[in-house]
Design a protein around this motif. Structure first.
Motif, PDB file in Angstrom:
ATOM      1  N   SER A  24      27.844 -18.360   0.256  1.00  0.00           N
ATOM      2  CA  SER A  24      27.954 -18.682  -1.166  1.00  0.00           C
ATOM      3  C   SER A  24      29.406 -18.900  -1.551  1.00  0.00           C
ATOM      4  N   VAL A  25      29.590 -19.695  -2.614  1.00  0.00           N
ATOM      5  CA  VAL A  25      30.913 -19.933  -3.196  1.00  0.00           C
ATOM      6  C   VAL A  25      30.920 -19.287  -4.578  1.00  0.00           C
ATOM      7  N   PHE A  26      31.959 -18.547  -4.871  1.00  0.00           N
ATOM      8  CA  PHE A  26      32.038 -17.704  -6.063  1.00  0.00           C
ATOM      9  C   PHE A  26      33.231 -18.137  -6.905  1.00  0.00           C
ATOM     10  N   ALA A  27      33.078 -18.060  -8.245  1.00  0.00           N
ATOM     11  CA  ALA A  27      34.183 -18.399  -9.144  1.00  0.00           C
ATOM     12  C   ALA A  27      34.077 -17.572 -10.405  1.00  0.00           C
ATOM     13  N   PRO A  63      35.723 -15.868 -20.760  1.00  0.00           N
ATOM     14  CA  PRO A  63      34.629 -16.243 -21.665  1.00  0.00           C
ATOM     15  C   PRO A  63      34.993 -17.381 -22.611  1.00  0.00           C
ATOM     16  N   GLU A  64      36.261 -17.453 -23.028  1.00  0.00           N
ATOM     17  CA  GLU A  64      36.662 -18.487 -23.981  1.00  0.00           C
ATOM     18  C   GLU A  64      36.965 -19.833 -23.321  1.00  0.00           C
ATOM     19  N   ASN A  65      36.991 -19.869 -21.993  1.00  0.00           N
ATOM     20  CA  ASN A  65      37.324 -21.108 -21.288  1.00  0.00           C
ATOM     21  C   ASN A  65      36.052 -21.938 -21.079  1.00  0.00           C
ATOM     22  N   THR A  66      35.593 -22.551 -22.141  1.00  0.00           N
ATOM     23  CA  THR A  66      34.341 -23.306 -22.070  1.00  0.00           C
ATOM     24  C   THR A  66      34.466 -24.568 -21.217  1.00  0.00           C
ATOM     25  N   ALA A  67      35.648 -25.137 -21.155  1.00  0.00           N
ATOM     26  CA  ALA A  67      35.846 -26.331 -20.325  1.00  0.00           C
ATOM     27  C   ALA A  67      35.613 -26.003 -18.849  1.00  0.00           C
ATOM     28  N   SER A  68      36.144 -24.874 -18.395  1.00  0.00           N
ATOM     29  CA  SER A  68      35.951 -24.466 -17.005  1.00  0.00           C
ATOM     30  C   SER A  68      34.490 -24.137 -16.730  1.00  0.00           C
ATOM     31  N   GLN A  69      33.847 -23.502 -17.695  1.00  0.00           N
ATOM     32  CA  GLN A  69      32.424 -23.188 -17.536  1.00  0.00           C
ATOM     33  C   GLN A  69      31.598 -24.464 -17.409  1.00  0.00           C
ATOM     34  N   ALA A  70      31.961 -25.492 -18.156  1.00  0.00           N
ATOM     35  CA  ALA A  70      31.247 -26.767 -18.076  1.00  0.00           C
ATOM     36  C   ALA A  70      31.440 -27.417 -16.706  1.00  0.00           C
ATOM     37  N   VAL A  71      32.659 -27.309 -16.151  1.00  0.00           N
ATOM     38  CA  VAL A  71      32.932 -27.841 -14.815  1.00  0.00           C
ATOM     39  C   VAL A  71      32.044 -27.152 -13.792  1.00  0.00           C
ATOM     40  N   LEU A  72      31.978 -25.825 -13.864  1.00  0.00           N
ATOM     41  CA  LEU A  72      31.160 -25.058 -12.923  1.00  0.00           C
ATOM     42  C   LEU A  72      29.689 -25.441 -13.032  1.00  0.00           C
ATOM     43  N   ALA A  73      29.216 -25.589 -14.239  1.00  0.00           N
ATOM     44  CA  ALA A  73      27.811 -25.942 -14.433  1.00  0.00           C
ATOM     45  C   ALA A  73      27.519 -27.334 -13.873  1.00  0.00           C
ATOM     46  N   ARG A  74      28.410 -28.297 -14.127  1.00  0.00           N
ATOM     47  CA  ARG A  74      28.193 -29.655 -13.617  1.00  0.00           C
ATOM     48  C   ARG A  74      28.230 -29.694 -12.094  1.00  0.00           C
ATOM     49  N   ALA A  75      28.983 -28.790 -11.493  1.00  0.00           N
ATOM     50  CA  ALA A  75      29.077 -28.739 -10.033  1.00  0.00           C
ATOM     51  C   ALA A  75      27.922 -27.966  -9.406  1.00  0.00           C
ATOM     52  N   GLY A  76      27.007 -27.443 -10.236  1.00  0.00           N
ATOM     53  CA  GLY A  76      25.822 -26.773  -9.707  1.00  0.00           C
ATOM     54  C   GLY A  76      25.911 -25.261  -9.641  1.00  0.00           C
ATOM     55  N   PHE A  77      27.009 -24.686 -10.115  1.00  0.00           N
ATOM     56  CA  PHE A  77      27.157 -23.233 -10.103  1.00  0.00           C
ATOM     57  C   PHE A  77      26.250 -22.607 -11.167  1.00  0.00           C
ATOM     58  N   VAL A  78      25.800 -21.398 -10.880  1.00  0.00           N
ATOM     59  CA  VAL A  78      24.948 -20.648 -11.798  1.00  0.00           C
ATOM     60  C   VAL A  78      25.660 -19.366 -12.197  1.00  0.00           C
ATOM     61  N   ARG A  79      25.646 -19.074 -13.494  1.00  0.00           N
ATOM     62  CA  ARG A  79      26.268 -17.832 -13.950  1.00  0.00           C
ATOM     63  C   ARG A  79      25.442 -16.646 -13.474  1.00  0.00           C
ATOM     64  N   VAL A  80      26.109 -15.691 -12.837  1.00  0.00           N
ATOM     65  CA  VAL A  80      25.390 -14.548 -12.256  1.00  0.00           C
ATOM     66  C   VAL A  80      25.686 -13.239 -12.965  1.00  0.00           C
ATOM     67  N   ALA A  81      26.856 -13.107 -13.595  1.00  0.00           N
ATOM     68  CA  ALA A  81      27.189 -11.835 -14.217  1.00  0.00           C
ATOM     69  C   ALA A  81      28.489 -11.962 -14.976  1.00  0.00           C
ATOM     70  N   GLU A  99      37.387  -9.079 -19.432  1.00  0.00           N
ATOM     71  CA  GLU A  99      36.052  -9.554 -19.093  1.00  0.00           C
ATOM     72  C   GLU A  99      36.123 -10.988 -18.592  1.00  0.00           C
ATOM     73  N   GLN A 100      35.370 -11.263 -17.543  1.00  0.00           N
ATOM     74  CA  GLN A 100      35.290 -12.609 -17.005  1.00  0.00           C
ATOM     75  C   GLN A 100      33.839 -12.950 -16.691  1.00  0.00           C
ATOM     76  N   PHE A 101      33.500 -14.220 -16.798  1.00  0.00           N
ATOM     77  CA  PHE A 101      32.191 -14.688 -16.393  1.00  0.00           C
ATOM     78  C   PHE A 101      32.236 -15.056 -14.905  1.00  0.00           C
ATOM     79  N   ALA A 102      31.195 -14.682 -14.183  1.00  0.00           N
ATOM     80  CA  ALA A 102      31.138 -14.968 -12.749  1.00  0.00           C
ATOM     81  C   ALA A 102      30.062 -16.010 -12.466  1.00  0.00           C
ATOM     82  N   TYR A 103      30.385 -16.947 -11.576  1.00  0.00           N
ATOM     83  CA  TYR A 103      29.467 -18.024 -11.217  1.00  0.00           C
ATOM     84  C   TYR A 103      29.333 -18.100  -9.695  1.00  0.00           C
ATOM     85  N   GLU A 104      28.199 -18.592  -9.251  1.00  0.00           N
ATOM     86  CA  GLU A 104      27.941 -18.654  -7.813  1.00  0.00           C
ATOM     87  C   GLU A 104      27.191 -19.930  -7.473  1.00  0.00           C
TER      88      GLU A 104
END
Length: 359
Positions: free
Chosen positions: A318-321, A325-343, A351-356
């Motif tokens: 797995s690839v983790f990133a 929370p306020e960095n919505t642009a980065s979250q959009a990049v992760l989502a477009r690349a197929g990452f799923v928020r896990v925790a 606090e940070q959002f984690a994606y996998e």
């Protein structure tokens, strides 16, 4: 940043030829060169052949295999004549390096099947240094190439080798020609040109320790950046790479990459791993873009490509990133690349959002 190119090849050839000219009256035909199975004469011819072959790869833009030619010396060629051929081959490689654009890569088998002009320059310098050492070891002259140039080639094509106090002795050790206190003998070696991962409109070019040193110190790392680059995150990542290199634990394929735009060769950002995969097969990735390059989809293209490259490796599950929370642009990049928020996780009190992303 000091570039590796024609000047360095000329410097290496000049110092080598000057030394070997002091021994042209010796028998090069039957004397074996150092630990090699080759004669001193054949070893010198090999140096000339390699230099002209590297020039041919770059000049011919060969991308699949070696250009099928070699040089043949006339019958009766003496030792002094062989050195003249070495000088000529070195001059041809130097001229080719000066006229080859930075983005050109040509075939070389180790380890990722290509090298750029700096890689071919560094390999040419090492060929000259090592084989001059091999010849001098049996013919008698003491050979000591410039320490700065030895350090330069180590930081470009030996990124997996921990630097030492004496760059020449470190290079000899790394190529199985000497010992270093506290290090096991080397019985097999290859140099390592940087990895380049294609990513649509971009090419993700692996950062060498030489480039990382310059980036961490505020330089451009040898890249032509768009306005506002590189971003601080790229410089911080370069600093982490440099620390790993100095500690002898750097694994180049799990390092830092610069995002280079194919259309104009301009660097638009950085992306890379926080280190090799952990015991569970998880590898963490991070990225940033120069401000002038944002909003064009570059980060998404690069993230898809580098994540796919990582997941194709057997040791990665797995690839983790993470992102704020306020960095919505980065979250959009992760989502477009197929990452799923896990925790959501707490990192040093923030606090940070984690994606996998899994295969």
């Amino acid at each position: 940043m000091r570039n590796m190119g024609g000047e360095q090849v000329e410097e290496a050839v000049a110092s080598a030829v000057a030394l070997l000219r002091t021994a042209t009256d010796r028998d090069w035909q039957t004397a074996r060169a150092g630990r090699l199975e080759w004669s001193c004469r054949y070893t010198a011819e090999h140096v000339a052949g390699v230099l002209i072959a590297y020039a041919g790869q770059l000049a011919g833009r060969a991308t699949e295999t070696w250009v099928p030619f070699e040089i043949t010396l006339d019958e009766g060629t003496g030792n002094e004549d062989v050195l003249q051929v070495v000088e000529t081959s070195g001059a041809l490689l130097a001229a080719t390096l000066r006229t080859t654009p930075r983005e050109v890569r040509a075939f070389h088998p180790y380890p990722f099947r290509s090298a750029d002009r700096e890689g071919f320059a560094a390999m040419g310098v090492v060929e000259v240094f090592l084989h001059t050492h091999d010849i001098a070891e049996v013919l008698g002259p003491v050979y000591e190439p410039p320490a700065e140039l030895c350090a330069d080639v180590l930081a470009r094509i030996f990124p997996h080798v921990q630097p030492g106090a004496d760059p020449w002795r470190t290079l000899l050790w790394a190529t199985g020609r000497g010992d270093l206190p506290g290090r096991a003998p080397v019985t097999e070696w290859r140099w390592r040109n940087n990895l380049v991962v294609p990513a649509g409109r971009l090419a993700l070019q692996g950062v060498t320790p030489a480039a990382a040193t310059d980036l961490a110190a505020g330089g451009d790392g040898g890249f032509a950046w768009v306005g506002g680059g590189p971003f601080q995150g790229t410089r911080d990542a370069a600093g982490m790479l440099l620390k790993a290199y100095q500690a002898g634990v750097h694994r180049p394929e799990w390092g830092v990459f610069v995002l280079v735009r194919r259309e104009d060769g301009r660097a638009v950002g950085g992306m890379g791993f926080h280190g090799p995969p952990d015991e569970d097969g998880r590898v963490e990735i991070g990225y940033d873009l120069a401000e002038a390059a944002r909003g064009n989809g570059y980060a998404t293209e690069a993230l898809r490509a580098l994540s796919a490259w990582a997941l194709a490796r057997e040791e990665v599950t797995s690839v983790f990133a993470t992102t704020e929370p306020e960095n919505t642009a980065s979250q959009a990049v992760l989502a477009r690349a197929g990452f799923v928020r896990v925790a959501a996780q707490d990192a040093e009190g923030t606090e940070q959002f984690a994606y996998e992303l899994r295969d």
